[in-house]
Design a protein around this motif. Structure first.
Motif, PDB file in Angstrom:
ATOM      1  N   ALA A 243       0.818  -1.212   0.000  1.00  0.00           N
ATOM      2  CA  ALA A 243       0.000   0.000   0.000  1.00  0.00           C
ATOM      3  C   ALA A 243       0.855   1.266   0.000  1.00  0.00           C
ATOM      4  CB  ALA A 243      -0.926  -0.002   1.223  1.00  0.00           C
ATOM      5  N   ARG A 244       2.166   1.126  -0.039  1.00  0.00           N
ATOM      6  CA  ARG A 244       3.053   2.286  -0.002  1.00  0.00           C
ATOM      7  C   ARG A 244       3.497   2.648  -1.417  1.00  0.00           C
ATOM      8  NH1 ARG A 244       6.839   0.843   5.322  1.00  0.00           N
ATOM      9  NH2 ARG A 244       5.092   0.289   6.694  1.00  0.00           N
ATOM     10  N   PRO A 245       3.114   3.809  -1.929  1.00  0.00           N
ATOM     11  CA  PRO A 245       3.438   4.182  -3.311  1.00  0.00           C
ATOM     12  C   PRO A 245       4.933   4.154  -3.614  1.00  0.00           C
ATOM     13  CG  PRO A 245       1.768   5.647  -2.422  1.00  0.00           C
ATOM     14  CD  PRO A 245       2.242   4.820  -1.282  1.00  0.00           C
ATOM     15  N   ARG A 246       5.759   4.619  -2.676  1.00  0.00           N
ATOM     16  CA  ARG A 246       7.199   4.635  -2.940  1.00  0.00           C
ATOM     17  C   ARG A 246       7.722   3.232  -3.195  1.00  0.00           C
ATOM     18  NH1 ARG A 246      10.944   7.221   1.550  1.00  0.00           N
ATOM     19  NH2 ARG A 246       9.639   8.997   0.990  1.00  0.00           N
ATOM     20  N   LEU A 247       7.286   2.287  -2.375  1.00  0.00           N
ATOM     21  CA  LEU A 247       7.731   0.909  -2.550  1.00  0.00           C
ATOM     22  C   LEU A 247       7.254   0.334  -3.881  1.00  0.00           C
ATOM     23  CD1 LEU A 247       7.383  -0.767   0.957  1.00  0.00           C
ATOM     24  CD2 LEU A 247       9.465  -0.403  -0.346  1.00  0.00           C
ATOM     25  N   LEU A 248       6.027   0.627  -4.253  1.00  0.00           N
ATOM     26  CA  LEU A 248       5.508   0.111  -5.514  1.00  0.00           C
ATOM     27  C   LEU A 248       6.318   0.630  -6.703  1.00  0.00           C
ATOM     28  CD1 LEU A 248       1.635   0.291  -4.986  1.00  0.00           C
ATOM     29  CD2 LEU A 248       3.087  -1.738  -5.044  1.00  0.00           C
ATOM     30  N   LEU A 249       6.714   1.887  -6.672  1.00  0.00           N
ATOM     31  CA  LEU A 249       7.523   2.444  -7.761  1.00  0.00           C
ATOM     32  C   LEU A 249       8.892   1.771  -7.819  1.00  0.00           C
ATOM     33  CD1 LEU A 249       6.598   6.210  -7.308  1.00  0.00           C
ATOM     34  CD2 LEU A 249       6.015   4.763  -9.271  1.00  0.00           C
ATOM     35  N   LEU A 250       9.505   1.574  -6.657  1.00  0.00           N
ATOM     36  CA  LEU A 250      10.815   0.922  -6.621  1.00  0.00           C
ATOM     37  C   LEU A 250      10.722  -0.530  -7.073  1.00  0.00           C
ATOM     38  CD1 LEU A 250      12.150   2.383  -3.248  1.00  0.00           C
ATOM     39  CD2 LEU A 250      12.959   2.953  -5.548  1.00  0.00           C
ATOM     40  N   LEU A 251       9.649  -1.198  -6.693  1.00  0.00           N
ATOM     41  CA  LEU A 251       9.461  -2.592  -7.107  1.00  0.00           C
ATOM     42  C   LEU A 251       9.217  -2.676  -8.615  1.00  0.00           C
ATOM     43  CD1 LEU A 251       7.217  -3.892  -4.179  1.00  0.00           C
ATOM     44  CD2 LEU A 251       9.656  -4.315  -4.523  1.00  0.00           C
ATOM     45  N   GLY A 252       8.489  -1.710  -9.155  1.00  0.00           N
ATOM     46  CA  GLY A 252       8.278  -1.681 -10.598  1.00  0.00           C
ATOM     47  C   GLY A 252       9.590  -1.514 -11.351  1.00  0.00           C
ATOM     48  N   ALA A 253      10.476  -0.684 -10.818  1.00  0.00           N
ATOM     49  CA  ALA A 253      11.789  -0.526 -11.445  1.00  0.00           C
ATOM     50  C   ALA A 253      12.586  -1.820 -11.356  1.00  0.00           C
ATOM     51  CB  ALA A 253      12.550   0.614 -10.767  1.00  0.00           C
ATOM     52  N   ALA A 254      12.561  -2.456 -10.195  1.00  0.00           N
ATOM     53  CA  ALA A 254      13.322  -3.701 -10.002  1.00  0.00           C
ATOM     54  C   ALA A 254      12.872  -4.790 -10.975  1.00  0.00           C
ATOM     55  CB  ALA A 254      13.175  -4.184  -8.563  1.00  0.00           C
ATOM     56  N   LEU A 255      11.587  -4.816 -11.293  1.00  0.00           N
ATOM     57  CA  LEU A 255      11.074  -5.811 -12.239  1.00  0.00           C
ATOM     58  C   LEU A 255      11.754  -5.704 -13.597  1.00  0.00           C
ATOM     59  CD1 LEU A 255       8.863  -8.015 -12.729  1.00  0.00           C
ATOM     60  CD2 LEU A 255       7.383  -6.171 -13.511  1.00  0.00           C
ATOM     61  N   CYS A 256      12.234  -4.521 -13.934  1.00  0.00           N
ATOM     62  CA  CYS A 256      12.825  -4.291 -15.255  1.00  0.00           C
ATOM     63  C   CYS A 256      14.265  -4.779 -15.366  1.00  0.00           C
ATOM     64  CB  CYS A 256      12.796  -2.791 -15.577  1.00  0.00           C
ATOM     65  SG  CYS A 256      11.146  -2.053 -15.601  1.00  0.00           S
TER      66      CYS A 256
END
Length: 435
Positions: A243-256
């Motif tokens: 539920a934390r937007p910052r974490l979701l953005l970082l996780l989206g980057a890591a997926l790449c």
């Protein structure tokens, strides 16, 4: 190494118990975790990932041989890769949060043992279906090793050594994609596919023994006997972190990250550019091209730490995007055809490796700093994201081959990879402004 002295709070509770006539043993102290050597944790964690995560990439040079197994056929090689990768990515969510409630050392040992069993079953697999099941066990078993090591680094390594240890372990995880392919290409003609899996089983057992003997000492008190309620709480922490937007953005980057890095190696195997496909020596050289970078980056951890993590990751990804796009354009135009192909692709792969080797430790540090109360759960999510990208890499390359044919597939993978890196850089920068 002797245990860290009892905390002031524990001492006060002990004295209070004495004054009230209650035996001090009824209020047991909460021992601080025993500090571990940075070099020891880095070496053990790196060696473990080279062996355990290396199983994901081991079959990549052997795809033609795997299609000859009973029950196999075209596409069997991709299935063998995916059979490990998907349980591996899912295993981070299923097993990774346990490192917040169960001793990390025990989790790491159990991980290595399960991989050893999976490797032994793979060596004895009579048909493709049995091999796929064994690969799934390998993947699921390997998943909790990385979160366990990362929690050990965050809780039992001195703060000054954590970036070095983290960079070493993550670089080893990336290097496993290279080392495993080189080992498979060199050893398979001598011992065969089954021999490789059997040797991997022995190596995984050795990892379990080394972890058991090297990473000793007390851990956090809450990592003792894990009550069912505590374990449920560990999984609930995963949902809360999402539920934390910052974490979701970082996780989206890591997926790449590994989608691009491993995707390029998969494309080299499935659809190598002109001048590479018929030359085993050229393939071996390209697979090894990233190793010097992956060894060097952890040694620069001190200098890199002077730049903010998210800025460091964004710059690295921007450079990697440029290298991948240049490689895609050059191979599409035939600019690196002929004698220059190996050198050109090797340089581009090294730059891409540098980008991921710099961005990945910076990202995981940011992820764990954003959730200090649930490091195991945060690292499980990060690991699921970054290695989920690895699970997408071979299907990504195979889809490019199916879409444009083997002649142009490598150029497409490189070009799209550059775009993916650029998107990842944007996600990391956006995380600087997110709550």
């Amino acid at each position: 190494m002797s245990a860290v002295p009892r905390t002031t709070t524990d001492h006060v509770r002990h004295q209070a118990a004495h004054r009230t006539g209650v035996e001090a043993t009824t209020v047991p102290p909460s021992p601080l975790p025993t500090e571990l050597s940075t070099v020891r944790v880095a070496l053990v964690g790196a060696a473990g990932l080279l062996v355990l995560l290396g199983q994901l990439y081991l079959p990549l040079p052997l795809l033609p041989q795997l299609e000859l197994l009973p029950g196999a056929g075209p596409g069997a090689g991709t299935a063998v890769m995916t059979a490990f990768a998907l349980p591996y990515a899912a295993g981070f969510i299923l097993l990774g949060p346990l490192t917040d409630r169960v001793a990390s050392r025990a989790v790491a040992i159990g991980s290595a043992v399960l991989v050893a069993v999976g490797c032994a079953l793979a060596a004895a697999a009579p048909t493709l279906d049995w091999l796929l099941a064994a690969r799934a066990l390998q993947g699921l078993g390997a998943a909790p090793f990385t979160p366990a090591v990362m929690v050990l680094i965050a809780t039992r390594v001195a703060p000054g050594g954590r970036l070095l240890a983290t960079s070493s372990v993550i670089s080893a995880g990336m290097a496993s994609a290279v080392v495993a392919q080189v080992v498979a290409q060199v050893a398979a003609p001598w011992i065969g596919v089954r021999g490789l899996f059997a040797a991997s089983a022995g190596a995984a057992v050795l990892v379990a023994v080394v972890v058991a003997l090297s990473l000793t000492g007390s851990e956090r008190a809450r990592q003792g006997a894990a009550a069912p309620r505590a374990i449920v709480g560990a999984y609930a922490a995963v949902l809360q972190l999402l539920a934390r937007p910052r974490l979701l953005l970082l996780l989206g980057a890591a997926l790449c990250y590994l989608t691009v890095f491993v995707g390029l190696f998969a494309a080299l195997q499935l659809a190598p550019p002109a001048g590479v496909g018929d030359d085993p020596g050229a393939l071996l050289a390209l697979r090894a091209a990233a190793l010097p970078v992956l060894v060097t980056v952890p040694l620069l951890a001190g200098r890199l730490s002077k730049t903010a993590g998210r800025k460091r990751a964004a710059w690295a990804l921007a450079v990697g995007a440029g290298a991948a796009l240049a490689l895609g354009v050059a191979t599409a135009a035939g600019a690196v055809d002929g004698g220059g192909v190996v050198a050109g692709v090797a340089v581009a792969l090294a730059v891409v490796a540098l980008a991921v080797a710099v961005a990945a430790p910076a990202t995981v540090t940011e992820v764990m700093a954003a959730a200090p109360e649930a490091r195991g759960a945060a690292n499980a999510l990060y690991s699921a994201a970054i290695f989920g990208g690895a699970s997408l890499a071979t299907p990504f390359a195979a889809a490019a081959v199916a879409l444009v044919g083997p002649g142009s597939a490598f150029a497409v993978v490189a070009t799209v990879g550059g775009v993916i890196f650029a998107v990842a850089a944007g996600l990391v920068l956006a995380a600087t402004r997110a709550p």
